[in-house]
Design a protein around this motif. Structure first.
Motif, mmCIF file in Angstrom:
data_model
loop_
_atom_site.group_PDB
_atom_site.id
_atom_site.type_symbol
_atom_site.label_atom_id
_atom_site.label_comp_id
_atom_site.label_asym_id
_atom_site.label_seq_id
_atom_site.Cartn_x
_atom_site.Cartn_y
_atom_site.Cartn_z
ATOM 1 N N ALA A 1 93.482 -63.903 -14.156
ATOM 2 C CA ALA A 1 94.622 -62.987 -14.038
ATOM 3 C C ALA A 1 94.769 -62.490 -12.603
ATOM 4 N N ASP B 1 90.002 -62.513 -16.889
ATOM 5 C CA ASP B 1 90.284 -61.444 -15.940
ATOM 6 C C ASP B 1 90.368 -62.005 -14.512
ATOM 7 N N LYS C 1 91.239 -60.421 -28.124
ATOM 8 C CA LYS C 1 90.209 -59.650 -28.838
ATOM 9 C C LYS C 1 89.204 -60.558 -29.548
ATOM 10 N N GLY D 1 95.509 -57.445 -27.134
ATOM 11 C CA GLY D 1 96.433 -57.807 -28.204
ATOM 12 C C GLY D 1 97.224 -59.075 -27.923
ATOM 13 N N LEU D 2 97.132 -59.599 -26.696
ATOM 14 C CA LEU D 2 97.887 -60.811 -26.355
ATOM 15 C C LEU D 2 96.955 -62.012 -26.270
ATOM 16 N N ASN E 1 99.556 -65.707 -22.894
ATOM 17 C CA ASN E 1 100.568 -64.664 -22.695
ATOM 18 C C ASN E 1 100.132 -63.615 -21.679
ATOM 19 N N MET F 1 102.551 -63.057 -18.583
ATOM 20 C CA MET F 1 103.040 -61.702 -18.296
ATOM 21 C C MET F 1 102.860 -61.375 -16.812
ATOM 22 N N ALA G 1 86.692 -56.085 -17.792
ATOM 23 C CA ALA G 1 87.830 -56.984 -17.882
ATOM 24 C C ALA G 1 89.075 -56.220 -18.295
ATOM 25 N N SER G 2 90.082 -56.203 -17.425
ATOM 26 C CA SER G 2 91.297 -55.476 -17.749
ATOM 27 C C SER G 2 92.387 -56.452 -18.162
ATOM 28 N N VAL G 3 92.190 -57.010 -19.331
ATOM 29 C CA VAL G 3 93.196 -57.902 -19.882
ATOM 30 C C VAL G 3 93.676 -57.288 -21.193
ATOM 31 N N ASP G 4 94.844 -57.741 -21.645
ATOM 32 C CA ASP G 4 95.430 -57.152 -22.836
ATOM 33 C C ASP G 4 94.834 -57.777 -24.087
ATOM 34 N N PRO H 1 94.283 -64.560 -29.604
ATOM 35 C CA PRO H 1 94.309 -63.212 -29.013
ATOM 36 C C PRO H 1 93.002 -62.934 -28.272
#
Lengths: 332, 269
Positions: free
Chosen positions: A154, A151, A140, A97-98, A102, A106, A92-95, A138
């Motif tokens: 997204a 993901d 995380k 920290g967000l 968000n 983004m 999963a290539s998600v951020d 978040p």
């Protein structure tokens, strides 16, 4: 709404070659996916599936061959290709920290949606992927399954015409997997082309219109699931006598008729055999009848893709002989 | 078309113009700033690091170097301002390294955005971190007794100069972050470059006290010019030459390392 009627194939790649140092990950691979179809790419670990996806997603440059997505070259016209594709990788290539919201806002903004539209799209997708309750948290703090769903969401923000799903359901629970399948079918009914790599052959069987089997960087088989199954040339016969006491007798009879070993399951009272020709069936039925063995079940089914895969590559699809992680270019 | 396929997007243009790239950058800057809020450990480190520097250097070295802690504080604070901010730029490289390892950059690279926007966004977002660092250093220094002897405007210009220099330095950090394979690598390579650069200067001690060969290095070290400029702007002294030299250094570092970092990033396939 279709992007280009003159280009019937959404993905068209010929002779793709990619080397990593001394390892050849792809040694001349052709990939074709028609518009609005699901192409399942199968292969053991390290076969080159992910390398192929990364080339088609403009993340890697091929060392040889060329690839077009919706008619645009993945190298020369990469910017256009990127406007038409969505990508969900193995991890999963998600951020982290967000928050979920968000992350999606983004991407919407990066794709040129205005603030309001990006927010609306994010809320819509989070709702569809059952993430509305966690939207403000978040990433995380998300579980593995939630991350993968985000993901996927997204990769859909940009309404891609071509969607790459690289092992999209790895690590998902059965319910989430069914949800993903449902989503894929819905997208396909909208005309989206999907390229799916998977280790779960039932998944390919459920979703794919066409299948490509890659092994050691080359294509070893292509066709529809039914064609591939037919290629092994064998079907699976299963019978169960009404009287369980006559199971052994029936098994011996089938074995003699097929000339091959049969599997007897005493618990459910059934005999299964792999038959090369359907011409044998009338004979088996006649002989059973002659001995007065009545049947509760008589079925003939196509082999599963697992059986096909094993016949093609000589090893099971989950590639237990290699590590759990697909390393690009590594030998299985 | 059902809703899952989403709203209609404009037909695909062949390239993205500069305006599009700047819009991407502003979105990605917003992302970096949001991330600062969710990473309280980093904010804590950013705040405590200058405080630690100030306490240690003022009270350990103050007596020995300047014969008194107050006199030394007046001398060292501009240097510590430079030190804290330059070290904070290492965070840019670390975060980029994590983004790449975590796959977020793969997503960015598969999107139709300017190739340089993810880097520029990360760097600009980090300016907020550097502002925190500047504010804490100056604020805590004042609590310890530091006084600006020029004017508020001049001091403000000094802070801006430090930030402008940081904007250039974080491209060095970004390059390290792109080249190193692990966060540990970023730490080590960063230290090897940053320690000689910061401590091999007039940040903590006057240049005249050093041996000749070291003076030669210190005099060409951009940190020396920057520290001298910030000293001049905060507590008085020569200003014009060191400010111009610092700005030239900042432009030079940016002109070399920003394209280099973008190049490495684009080739990372």
């Amino acid at each position: 709404m279709r992007y280009d009627a003159a280009t019937p194939n959404a993905i068209e790649a010929t002779g793709l070659v990619k080397r990593f140092g001394k390892t050849t990950a792809l040694a001349g691979v052709d990939i074709v996916a028609g518009q609005g179809r699901v192409l399942g790419v199968l292969g053991p670990n390290g076969a080159g599936k992910t390398t192929a996806v990364r080339i088609l997603a403009t993340l890697l440059r091929p060392d040889g061959g060329q690839a077009r997505v919706c008619g645009y070259d993945v190298v020369g016209d990469a910017h256009r290709v990127r406007q038409l594709i969505g990508l969900t990788g193995q991890y999963a290539s998600v951020d982290e920290g967000l928050s979920g919201t968000n992350n999606l806002i983004m991407i919407g903004r990066l794709l040129g949606l205005d603030r309001r539209a990006a927010r609306a799209r994010a809320a819509d997708l989070l709702g569809r992927f059952d993430l509305a309750a966690a939207a403000a948290r978040p990433v995380k703090t998300y579980s593995g399954g939630m991350r993968r769903r985000l993901d996927l969401a997204a990769s859909l923000v940009g309404s891609p015409r071509v969607l790459y799903l690289d092992e999209p359901t790895t690590g998902l629970d059965p319910r989430s997997r069914t949800d993903v399948w449902h989503m894929v079918r819905e997208l396909v009914s909208d005309g989206v082309t999907v390229l799916l790599t998977t280790q779960y052959l039932d998944e390919a069987d459920q979703l794919a219109h066409d299948i490509l089997v890659i092994d050691r960087g080359t294509v070893i088989a292509t066709g529809t699931p039914d064609e591939l199954k037919a290629r092994t040339g064998r079907q699976v016969l299963r019978i169960s006598p009404s009287d369980p006491a006559r199971l052994a007798e029936a098994a011996a009879l089938v074995e003699a008729a097929c000339g091959a070993k049969v599997t007897t399951d005493a618990e459910v009272g059934a005999v299964s055999a792999s038959v090369a020709s359907t011409a044998l069936l009338p004979r088996i039925v006649r002989e059973l009848d002659a001995r007065g063995i009545e049947l509760a079940e008589f079925t003939l089914r196509k082999p599963s893709l697992d059986e096909v895969f094993f016949a093609l590559t000589g090893r099971p699809a989950d590639g237990k002989d290699s590590g759990t992680r697909e390393l690009e270019g590594s030998k299985p | 078309m059902t809703a899952l396929a989403g709203p209609a997007f404009p037909a695909p243009p062949r390239r993205l113009g500069l305006r599009g790239g700047l819009r991407n950058t502003s979105t990605l800057t917003w992302r970096s700033v949001l991330k600062i809020r969710t990473n309280m450990e980093d904010v804590l480190g950013l705040s405590l690091n200058p405080i630690m520097f100030l306490l240690l250097f003022t009270y350990v070295f103050g007596g020995a170097i300047a014969g008194g802690t107050h006199a030394y504080l007046q001398f060292e604070l501009p240097g510590i301002l430079v030190l804290s901010v330059v070290f904070a730029t290492l965070g840019t490289g670390l975060m980029l390294n994590q983004d790449i390892a975590g796959g977020v950059f793969d997503r960015f690279r598969s999107l139709p955005i300017a190739r340089w926007a993810p880097l520029a966004g990360a760097v600009l977002g980090d300016m907020v971190r550097y502002m925190i660092s500047v504010a804490i250093t100056l604020g805590f220094g004042m609590i310890l007794g530091f006084r600006i002897t020029t004017s508020a405007l001049s001091a403000f210009a000094g802070c801006l100069l430090v930030l402008a220099f940081a904007l250039a330095m974080c491209w060095v950090s970004a390059l390290i972050g792109l080249l190193a394979k692990t966060p540990q690598g970023v730490q080590w390579f960063g230290s090897l470059i940053y320690f000689p650069l910061t401590f091999g200067s007039n940040v903590l001690v006057p240049t005249q006290t050093m041996p000749g060969w070291l003076q030669a290095f210190v005099k060409v070290n951009p940190m020396t010019d920057l520290t001298e400029a910030v000293r001049g702007l905060l507590v008085g002294g020569p200003v014009a030459t060191p400010v111009i030299r610092s700005l030239l250094w900042a432009v030079g570092i940016f002109a070399v390392f920003a394209p280099l970092a973008v190049r490495v990033y684009r080739r990372k396939t």
